[in-house]
Design a protein around this motif. Structure first.
Motif, PDB file in Angstrom:
ATOM      1  N   ARG B 168      -5.752   5.722   7.964  1.00 32.56           N
ATOM      2  CA  ARG B 168      -4.716   4.896   7.361  1.00 32.56           C
ATOM      3  C   ARG B 168      -5.295   3.542   6.933  1.00 32.56           C
ATOM      4  O   ARG B 168      -5.033   3.045   5.840  1.00 32.56           O
ATOM      5  CB  ARG B 168      -3.577   4.684   8.351  1.00 32.56           C
ATOM      6  CG  ARG B 168      -2.301   4.212   7.694  1.00 32.56           C
ATOM      7  CD  ARG B 168      -1.209   4.066   8.694  1.00 32.56           C
ATOM      8  NE  ARG B 168      -1.637   3.188   9.787  1.00 32.56           N
ATOM      9  CZ  ARG B 168      -0.982   3.094  10.939  1.00 32.56           C
ATOM     10  NH1 ARG B 168       0.087   3.815  11.146  1.00 32.56           N
ATOM     11  NH2 ARG B 168      -1.418   2.280  11.888  1.00 32.56           N
ATOM     12  N   SER B 169      -6.129   2.975   7.828  1.00 37.56           N
ATOM     13  CA  SER B 169      -6.727   1.681   7.470  1.00 37.56           C
ATOM     14  C   SER B 169      -7.564   1.820   6.210  1.00 37.56           C
ATOM     15  O   SER B 169      -7.521   0.979   5.309  1.00 37.56           O
ATOM     16  CB  SER B 169      -7.616   1.172   8.587  1.00 37.56           C
ATOM     17  OG  SER B 169      -6.909   1.225   9.792  1.00 37.56           O
ATOM     18  N   ALA B 171      -7.178   4.001   3.877  1.00 34.89           N
ATOM     19  CA  ALA B 171      -6.307   4.177   2.709  1.00 34.89           C
ATOM     20  C   ALA B 171      -5.754   2.829   2.260  1.00 34.89           C
ATOM     21  O   ALA B 171      -5.745   2.498   1.061  1.00 34.89           O
ATOM     22  CB  ALA B 171      -5.175   5.130   3.030  1.00 34.89           C
ATOM     23  N   LEU B 172      -5.312   2.045   3.281  1.00 33.96           N
ATOM     24  CA  LEU B 172      -4.748   0.742   2.925  1.00 33.96           C
ATOM     25  C   LEU B 172      -5.798  -0.158   2.289  1.00 33.96           C
ATOM     26  O   LEU B 172      -5.539  -0.833   1.290  1.00 33.96           O
ATOM     27  CB  LEU B 172      -4.164   0.061   4.160  1.00 33.96           C
ATOM     28  CG  LEU B 172      -2.847   0.673   4.660  1.00 33.96           C
ATOM     29  CD1 LEU B 172      -2.412  -0.004   5.950  1.00 33.96           C
ATOM     30  CD2 LEU B 172      -1.768   0.524   3.598  1.00 33.96           C
ATOM     31  N   ALA B 173      -7.008  -0.124   2.872  1.00 33.14           N
ATOM     32  CA  ALA B 173      -8.067  -0.986   2.336  1.00 33.14           C
ATOM     33  C   ALA B 173      -8.389  -0.588   0.906  1.00 33.14           C
ATOM     34  O   ALA B 173      -8.538  -1.446   0.016  1.00 33.14           O
ATOM     35  CB  ALA B 173      -9.309  -0.888   3.202  1.00 33.14           C
ATOM     36  N   ALA B 175      -6.398   0.906  -1.148  1.00 23.83           N
ATOM     37  CA  ALA B 175      -5.282   0.539  -2.017  1.00 23.83           C
ATOM     38  C   ALA B 175      -5.361  -0.937  -2.382  1.00 23.83           C
ATOM     39  O   ALA B 175      -5.183  -1.321  -3.537  1.00 23.83           O
ATOM     40  CB  ALA B 175      -3.962   0.842  -1.321  1.00 23.83           C
ATOM     41  N   ALA B 176      -5.690  -1.754  -1.360  1.00 27.96           N
ATOM     42  CA  ALA B 176      -5.808  -3.190  -1.633  1.00 27.96           C
ATOM     43  C   ALA B 176      -6.928  -3.454  -2.623  1.00 27.96           C
ATOM     44  O   ALA B 176      -6.781  -4.246  -3.565  1.00 27.96           O
ATOM     45  CB  ALA B 176      -6.068  -3.948  -0.334  1.00 27.96           C
TER      46      ALA B 176
END
Lengths: 349, 306
Positions: B168-169, B171-173, B175-176
């Motif tokens: 998840r991290s 994916a978030l990174a 995305a950012a």
């Protein structure tokens, strides 16, 4: 456009305006022979003559101010007098001349202003800023009312136009013209050295320009009949229409000059809310409209348009706008920018 | 792990031919021989020293899978290295016991034979049997000690919480990162919000002219339509545009250059209407339809240009 081209048969009373327009064109070409590279200045001078207004020329030394005015005086015709502004010139020197005659008795003759009587068409005041304020105030009346009182009677000069020049190089032993005197000039025209290289080359090497007197003498005399100019001027003012829209536009311009900040005018390095101290007098505004009408007529139109206003605005109005002291020293640049911004900002029509 | 180095069991195979394969020694490294419960695994290592050219016949190796009802061979690794004039074949066997004894009991992994093939014949090596002691993991009769089925059964092992956090991290990174790159791209391409779309004065004027004529079609509408187009010229030029400035304007805005004649007609008509006070001539000179058309054309050119 029907309104632009109504040339033929444009007559008001006994004045044939289209014939006068071609005389004006001839006047301009004649002057342009003597003073090259100054088409705009010549056009403004022509406008001033037909608007019956006085002109102040200013510029560097030796750019042809005097030549231009002498040439114009010759082409207008009529009596012509000139005087040099000096620090010891007194008002009396303009109106009378005292001397001991050959028979040893004192004599008093008319001075340059009175000598030609009513026929005086052009009075040329050279280096006006060297004369004292006393002289300026005599000039005030001469310009505003075209009359002087001397020898216990009033002399009138109905055809008189005052040309004056001053150089902007020296400040010593000069007297700045009072605001009231400046306001009486229709135009204050700044004259610069021509920028065009070819013109400069001609001015330097063409022998025709070396002798001022013969140059002036080559100009045809009396192209504009000086004693008709008043009537022509009146005819132009009645013939050329100003629409409501134009009048509104001029009033808006006036408003914007008085309150540049309110009109949204911004000049870099200038607080426009505190820029204008006074000026842009109603007389100035009427002069502006007069000059604009003449400009429209010279362009062959029967209506004045904003372009006419724009073409004469700086010369007729800039010297009537008085800035706060802190901005006066930078007057030349600020006045130009203010007028430019004015025409970029005030909506038309 | 109890490492029992069992002494070499040498089989002197009755050699029929001198050139047959030669099994010189079999060493076994055995695990501990006790303390096994149902499901435990044990690993045996067997080293067979043979002649240099000898190979193990793969088909003779024990098969993985169930060996008998309680024993399963989980895996079998074979490697061989050469050492001097000998060859060491190393077999690693992993067994799992499924024997469920009632009381501690010895069970035996039986011996098995492996065929070694030499250049001129075969030989057999025997993997020795291995005996291990296996024990029960529970009481036979738990009721005797007062336990019930509820207390006796161990609670289910709680399922291990596998962390999905890393994914998840990541994916978030990512995305950012994509967002940041998109911002950079938008800035580079001058997309919104980095470049506010340039105003389109002519489009607005075309709309206003449409409205003006939609409401009424008298002189006032014509005048306001002219004014709308004037304002559009003003804001495109960045200053008030007079008729005499048209040439400069068109030079600075070449996208409108094709309309030179129309623009000149517009200014002429506007001059007649506003300064010549000749509204009718203006309307005849430049009819409302032409005015609309010019505004639409200018708007189209303006859209194409920016």
């Amino acid at each position: 456009m029907p309104h632009d081209n109504r040339e033929a048969g444009q007559k008001t009373g006994s004045i044939d305006l289209s014939a006068w327009r071609s005389r004006a064109a001839k006047f301009e070409t004649e002057i342009a022979k003597a003073v090259i590279g100054q088409e705009r200045v010549i056009r403004l001078l022509t406008i001033a003559l037909f608007a019956r207004g006085h002109v102040l020329l200013e510029g560097d030394v030796g750019v042809g101010k005097t030549t231009l005015l002498r040439a114009a005086a010759r082409a207008v015709g009529g009596a012509y007098e000139r005087i040099e502004g000096t620090i010891d010139l007194m008002p009396g020197d303009l109106v009378y001349h005292t001397y001991l005659a050959e028979d040893g008795r004192p004599r008093v003759d008319e001075g340059p202003v009175l000598r030609a009587g009513e026929d005086l068409a052009i009075f040329f005041f050279n280096e006006i800023n060297r004369a004292r304020p006393q002289v300026h105030s005599l000039l005030l009346r001469l310009m505003a009312e075209r009359s002087v009182t001397a020898f216990n009677r009033e002399f009138r000069f109905p055809h008189l136009v005052v040309f004056a020049d001053r150089n902007r190089v020296e400040r010593e032993e000069t007297f700045e013209l009072p605001a009231a005197a400046r306001d009486r000039f229709l135009m204050e025209i700044s004259i610069d050295t021509p920028a065009d290289a070819d013109t400069r080359r001609q001015l330097a090497f063409n022998t025709r320009f070396h002798d001022g007197d013969s140059l002036i003498a080559s100009i045809e005399e009396g192209i504009l009949a000086y004693d008709k100019l008043n009537d022509v001027g009146r005819a132009i003012q009645t013939e050329i229409k100003t629409s409501d829209t134009l009048e509104r536009y001029v009033v808006n311009l006036w408003q914007a000059v008085r309150n540049p900040a309110e009109a949204g005018i911004e000049i870099p390095g200038v607080d426009t809310a505190r820029l204008v101290a006074a000026g842009a007098s109603p007389r100035g505004l009427s002069y502006l409209v007069r000059a604009a009408r003449v400009a429209a007529w010279l362009d062959g139109r029967t209506m004045a348009v904003p372009e006419d206003i724009r073409s004469v605005f700086f010369e007729t109005m800039a010297h009537r706008i008085f800035f706060e002291p802190v901005y006066e020293l930078r007057r030349d640049r600020i006045a130009r920018e203010l007028v430019d911004a004015l025409f970029e900002t005030v909506p038309v029509p | 792990m109890l490492r029992a180095a069992v002494a070499a069991v040498s089989f002197l195979v009755a050699a029929t031919q001198a050139a047959k394969a030669e099994v010189r020694a079999v060493h076994t490294v055995e695990p501990r021989a006790f303390g096994y419960f149902l499901g435990d695994t044990l690993e045996r290592t067997i080293e067979i020293e043979t002649g240099a050219e000898d190979e193990i016949v793969a088909a003779s190796l024990p098969r993985t899978g169930a060996s008998n009802y309680w024993l399963e061979l989980r895996s079998l690794d074979l490697s061989s290295t050469r050492e001097g004039d000998a060859r060491i074949h190393r077999l690693r066997l992993t067994y799992q016991t499924f024997y469920a004894p009632i009381d501690p009991k010895k069970v035996t992994i039986p011996a098995s034979e492996i065929t070694i093939r030499g250049p001129a014949g075969s030989e057999t090596a025997t993997l020795p049997p291995f005996t291990l002691l296996t024990s029960p993991i529970r009481e036979i009769f738990p009721e005797k000690s007062g336990e019930t089925a509820e207390t006796f059964l161990r609670p289910d092992a709680t399922p291990g919480l596998r962390r999905s956090g890393n994914l998840r991290s990541a994916a978030l990174a990512l995305a950012a990162l994509s967002g940041a790159l998109l911002l950079l791209l938008a800035r580079d391409m001058a997309w919104w919000p980095f470049s506010r779309r340039p105003a389109r004065p002519f489009s607005r004027a075309a709309r206003e002219i449409g409205h003006a004529f939609a409401k009424e079609s008298n002189g006032a509408a014509y005048k306001s339509a002219l004014l709308a187009l004037h304002r559009a010229f003003d804001s495109t030029a960045g200053q008030r545009l007079l008729a005499s400035d048209v040439e400069t304007f068109l030079a600075a805005h070449p996208e409108h250059n094709r309309n030179h004649a129309e623009v000149a007609r517009f200014f002429a008509a506007s001059r007649a209407v506003f300064f010549g006070e000749a509204q009718r001539e203006g309307e005849i000179e430049f009819p409302p339809a032409d005015l609309k058309g010019l505004a639409a054309t200018l708007a189209r050119q303006e859209r194409a240009a920016r």
